[in-house]
Design a protein around this motif. Structure first.
Motif, PDB file in Angstrom:
ATOM      1  N   SER A 129     -11.823 -53.276 -41.364  1.00 25.40           N
ATOM      2  CA  SER A 129     -10.977 -52.422 -39.808  1.00 25.40           C
ATOM      3  C   SER A 129     -10.445 -52.670 -38.395  1.00 25.40           C
ATOM      4  N   LEU A 136      -7.566 -54.835 -35.761  1.00 33.14           N
ATOM      5  CA  LEU A 136      -6.898 -53.716 -34.979  1.00 33.14           C
ATOM      6  C   LEU A 136      -6.988 -55.742 -33.797  1.00 33.14           C
ATOM      7  N   ILE A 159      -9.159 -49.914 -26.782  1.00 35.62           N
ATOM      8  CA  ILE A 159      -8.268 -49.180 -27.466  1.00 35.62           C
ATOM      9  C   ILE A 159      -9.336 -49.876 -29.239  1.00 35.62           C
ATOM     10  N   ASN A 215     -12.645 -48.142 -30.074  1.00 35.38           N
ATOM     11  CA  ASN A 215     -12.603 -46.361 -30.659  1.00 35.38           C
ATOM     12  C   ASN A 215     -10.972 -46.152 -31.516  1.00 35.38           C
ATOM     13  N   LYS A 216     -10.735 -47.151 -32.112  1.00 35.19           N
ATOM     14  CA  LYS A 216      -9.818 -46.811 -33.398  1.00 35.19           C
ATOM     15  C   LYS A 216     -10.534 -47.248 -34.522  1.00 35.19           C
ATOM     16  N   THR A 217     -11.887 -48.228 -34.259  1.00 36.63           N
ATOM     17  CA  THR A 217     -12.347 -48.450 -35.186  1.00 36.63           C
ATOM     18  C   THR A 217     -13.429 -47.297 -35.566  1.00 36.63           C
ATOM     19  N   ASP A 245     -12.979 -44.072 -34.791  1.00 32.33           N
ATOM     20  CA  ASP A 245     -11.725 -43.310 -35.786  1.00 32.33           C
ATOM     21  C   ASP A 245     -12.186 -43.492 -37.383  1.00 32.33           C
ATOM     22  N   ILE A 294      -4.632 -42.242 -40.569  1.00 33.22           N
ATOM     23  CA  ILE A 294      -4.899 -43.387 -40.610  1.00 33.22           C
ATOM     24  C   ILE A 294      -3.906 -44.281 -41.214  1.00 33.22           C
ATOM     25  N   ASN A 297      -1.099 -43.937 -39.415  1.00 30.62           N
ATOM     26  CA  ASN A 297      -0.669 -44.416 -37.693  1.00 30.62           C
ATOM     27  C   ASN A 297      -0.579 -42.847 -37.075  1.00 30.62           C
ATOM     28  N   SER A 326      -0.978 -40.395 -33.792  1.00 33.08           N
ATOM     29  CA  SER A 326      -1.763 -40.431 -32.431  1.00 33.08           C
ATOM     30  C   SER A 326      -2.900 -39.240 -32.766  1.00 33.08           C
ATOM     31  N   LEU A 376      -4.983 -39.328 -34.467  1.00 33.17           N
ATOM     32  CA  LEU A 376      -6.051 -39.833 -35.840  1.00 33.17           C
ATOM     33  C   LEU A 376      -7.662 -38.942 -34.730  1.00 33.17           C
ATOM     34  N   PRO A 377      -7.324 -39.012 -33.878  1.00 30.14           N
ATOM     35  CA  PRO A 377      -8.667 -39.104 -33.352  1.00 30.14           C
ATOM     36  C   PRO A 377      -9.430 -37.555 -33.290  1.00 30.14           C
TER      37      PRO A 377
END
Lengths: 397, 374
Positions: free
Chosen positions: B97, B101, B227, B230-232, B234, B300, B303, B305, B307-308
């Motif tokens: 993941s 990104l 970025i 943090n996305k990873t 989540d 996920i 995409n 927004s 997601l968090p």
């Protein structure tokens, strides 16, 4: 073929939208601020405003009081897809329901499934015109959770039944015109000695008494039957097989009550808490309350998703039966937790009972009222029994 | 998007279940534990790779299956049921993941090929404190002539002991930007302290002392490290929640089976209302978990927004429910539940560690309050 249906639905949507825009009075597009603003119909039906009368009469003329029932029963004859469109378009404009009646939400589905054709034509047409305000007579002083223990008896007197006994927890019993009842027609067996009977509350021998709740309000009554003559033709379904109808109806009731917690679209508790408690370094100053709110809001969101999942499963052709058996329990449980937490958030003001500032103790009374959520319509314990037995298949011995 | 899985995802779930029933029954986890906490069964991993599990979330342009995270979630859920021991969390859920990104196309191409063909394993080394904290990064990368060097200490690295590569979060020397660097685990200056945890898995504390990093091995650019990280995190939280959903469903089903069979006082103990009501509540809680895990997986793939928020809802709920279910599961088993002879204790021990990984329910309830601005 499919394209034609799509075109038809699109034009139905356009026509519906235009009709609603032309016919729904502006004040009937405002959100409800009080339950008194609902129109319940019936022999003594009172309109809250002139606009409400106009709105009801226009929808009646359009046969959209119950838009999805067949036209021979007084309904609008809409297909499920058309009915969805109507609901969406009403929601789009914020149109209020023109009429609320237990006849539509509870008795109607039971009649459609179990009544004779003659009964359907008679009673469903009345319901579609809002002529009769229906109430429900199930529980008795000694038959609450053990509903099948009911003792109100209906004796066979040839051309009529003679009904004697009492019912309790009749919602708005003092305002009802007719009552649908479970009565005992055979004392020798429990579940198979119960019948489903429709009784005109104007009959001689019927009386009601309001029940005052801990909230100080009286949305329920006791209903008494003192040797009331009821014509034989008022029996729905087979004699002594009323339990089947009762179970079917209870499912509807539980789905309705399960929604109590989620109909609260008012200000989130976290917003109220911010105003009341203030923030400290960006977070609510009371950390303990903050955690409780966060957990409650998490569960509310996840419950909402679960209702959506059940509907989507249903649409996809899967059976969502198992999960929906949990809705009455959980929906009411969240409602109860929320009222409890509301008191914690609002501090001294929260328990005010009569002051004008507190809107006659609105919060305190809501809190007291919420204690009934886990009792009415099948207690928490009964709901859990049902899941344990029917869903999990746990043994009885 | 409808909150149901589609036919393809359902098929993936069924084939995963069939495969694991055969190749990874609960007894395997016990065998590996008794084999000196063996973390890796080569033949099993090879078959997983052949089934395409390491390619599931890799885009088609890199020859991946592009099946999405709802798909991977179904696999993780089934793995959770069997407590399957494999590097899928570290290599696929976390590392793949993160690599997806990255804008470093050269490295991305190379790593994806190695992960898809099963030749390399990869672990994410991020935590530095006692509790999960995305922001606590004291490890440093500094420039040294034509390359960089890394210094710092990482904790609780999942599969650190068996991975070929480590992806390490560190601060650039200016202490502003977060760098994500790929390091060969066998590089000079790396020291591992492997610790067996309650779930029989090994988590490594790793120190880095002047470890040399080629400038080509950065997965972050100057400004996207935070970025990507943090996305990873989540994405990984949601995947972990999916695995925990498998854990709790299996523990619950084993327990229901047990109380339908076990007799005391001349009756099945499942007839006791004290157990029936608690069982019914657990059933409901699991249904709630299914909804949030699926919604978060969809977030996920689309995409979303939000997601968090969905990731925290999923991880918080599964943290709480996994405690409820595994405690009750052990309790309802009675004395035998606290013996090593039966498997139910494995679920208790597995989920307690899982709750700690990337934030427990306390962490995520706090994060939800922050995300909702209170």
């Amino acid at each position: 073929m499919e394209t034609k249906t799509k075109v038809d639905l699109t034009s139905f949507r356009m026509e519906t939208r235009k009709w609603l825009e032309d016919n729904c009075p502006n004040s009937m597009r405002e959100p409800l601020t009080d339950v008194k603003q609902l129109y319940w119909g019936g022999r003594n039906g009172n309109y809250f405003s002139e606009d409400q009368k106009i709105w009801f009469e226009r929808m009646l003329e359009k046969k959209w009081i119950v838009p999805y029932w067949e036209t021979k029963y007084g309904g609008g004859g809409l297909t499920p897809k058309q009915n969805n469109i109507l609901n969406q378009e009403m929601a789009r404009l914020g149109c209020r329901k023109p009429h609320i009646n237990f006849g539509i939400s509870m008795l109607g589905p039971a009649l459609l499934k179990f009544a004779s054709e003659e009964q359907k034509i008679h009673y469903l047409n009345q319901i579609c015109k809002g002529e009769i305000r229906w109430v429900q007579g199930y529980s008795e002083p000694n038959a609450g959770s053990d509903l099948a223990n009911l003792q109100t008896k209906a004796e066979d007197k040839g051309d009529h039944f003679l009904v004697t006994g009492s019912k309790v927890w009749t919602s708005f019993g003092d305002k009802g015109d007719w009552i649908f009842c479970l009565v005992r027609t055979d004392t020798s067996s429990k579940h198979t000695g119960v019948s489903f009977l429709l009784i005109d509350m104007a009959s001689k021998g019927v009386s009601t008494r309001p029940i005052k709740l801990i909230s100080g309000k009286s949305p329920f009554t006791e209903t008494f039957f003192d040797a009331v003559k009821v014509p034989k033709k008022n029996l729905v379904g087979t004699l002594n097989d009323g339990w089947t109808i009762a179970k079917y109806l209870l499912t509807h009731e539980r789905q309705m009550i399960g929604g109590i917690g989620e109909t609260d679209k008012k200000k989130p508790l976290s917003e109220i808490a911010k105003e009341v408690l203030g923030k400290n370094n960006g977070s609510l100053s009371d950390i303990s309350i903050r955690n409780k709110i966060s957990e409650l809001e998490m569960n509310e969101k996840i419950f909402e998703l679960t209702i959506q999942r059940a509907m989507d499963e249903h649409k996809a052709g899967n059976n969502p039966g198992a999960v929906s058996s949990f809705f009455k329990y959980y929906g009411t449980e969240l409602g109860i937790q929320k009222e409890e937490l509301r008191l914690e958030v609002n501090g001294f003001n929260s328990t005010e009972w009569t002051s004008e500032e507190s809107n006659n103790g609105r919060e305190a009374r809501l809190f007291c009222r919420s204690k009934g959520y886990s009792i009415e319509g099948g207690t928490h314990e009964i709901q859990l029994n049902i899941i344990a037995k029917r869903v999990l298949g746990l043994p009885s011995k | 998007m409808a909150l149901v899985i589609n036919e393809e995802q359902q098929m993936l779930k069924s084939s995963t279940k069939e495969f694991l029933d055969l190749k990874s029954p609960l007894t395997l986890m016990r065998e590996l534990r008794d084999d000196n906490y063996n973390q890796f069964k080569v033949e099993l991993w090879t078959e997983m790779v052949e089934m395409g599990w390491t390619s599931l979330t890799i885009p088609e342009k890199y020859n991946g299956l592009n099946f999405g995270f709802v798909g991977l979630g179904q696999v993780l859920e089934e793995i959770g049921r069997k407590l399957t021991v494999s590097p899928i969390i570290s290599t696929v859920l976390m590392s793949t993941s993160l690599i997806s990104l990255s804008k470093n196309e050269v490295l991305k191409n190379k790593l994806f090929q190695e992960i898809m063909n099963g030749s390399k394993l990869c672990a994410l080394a991020h935590e530095e404190g006692r509790h999960h904290n995305p922001e606590l990064i004291n490890s440093l990368v500094s420039k040294n002539e034509d390359h960089f060097i890394l210094n710092g200490k990482k904790k609780f690295v999942i599969d650190g002991s068996i991975s070929d590569y480590l992806i390490v979060s560190a601060k650039h020397e200016d202490e502003k930007n977060i760098a994500l660097v790929l390091i060969d685990r066998k590089s000079d200056g790396i020291n591992l302290n492997n610790k067996v945890h309650m779930d029989s898995k090994i988590y490594s504390d790793i120190s880095f002392e002047n470890v040399k990093i080629d400038k080509m091995n950065f997965l972050s650019t100057d400004n996207d490290g935070s970025i990507i990280l943090n996305k990873t995190l989540d994405i990984a939280r949601v995947g972990l929640a999916a695995e925990m959903l498998g854990n709790v469903q299996e523990a619950f089903e084993i327990t229901m089976k047990y109380i339908k069979e076990r007799e005391q006082f001349g009756v099945k103990i499942g007839s006791f209302q004290a157990l029936q009501h608690r069982s019914a509540l657990m059933f409901g809680e699991i249904e709630l978990c299914k909804s949030i895990v699926l919604r978060a997986l969809q977030a996920i793939d689309s995409n979303d927004s939000e997601l968090p928020k969905f990731a925290s809802l999923a991880k918080a709920k599964l943290g709480l429910v996994s405690k409820l279910i595994t405690n009750e599961a052990v309790q309802m088993h009675g004395g035998i539940g606290v013996t090593d002879d039966v498997d139910i204790g494995f679920f208790l021990k597995k989920t307690r560690v899982a709750d700690r990984i990337l934030g427990d329910s306390n962490y995520h309830l706090d994060r939800l309050a922050k995300l909702n601005n209170y």
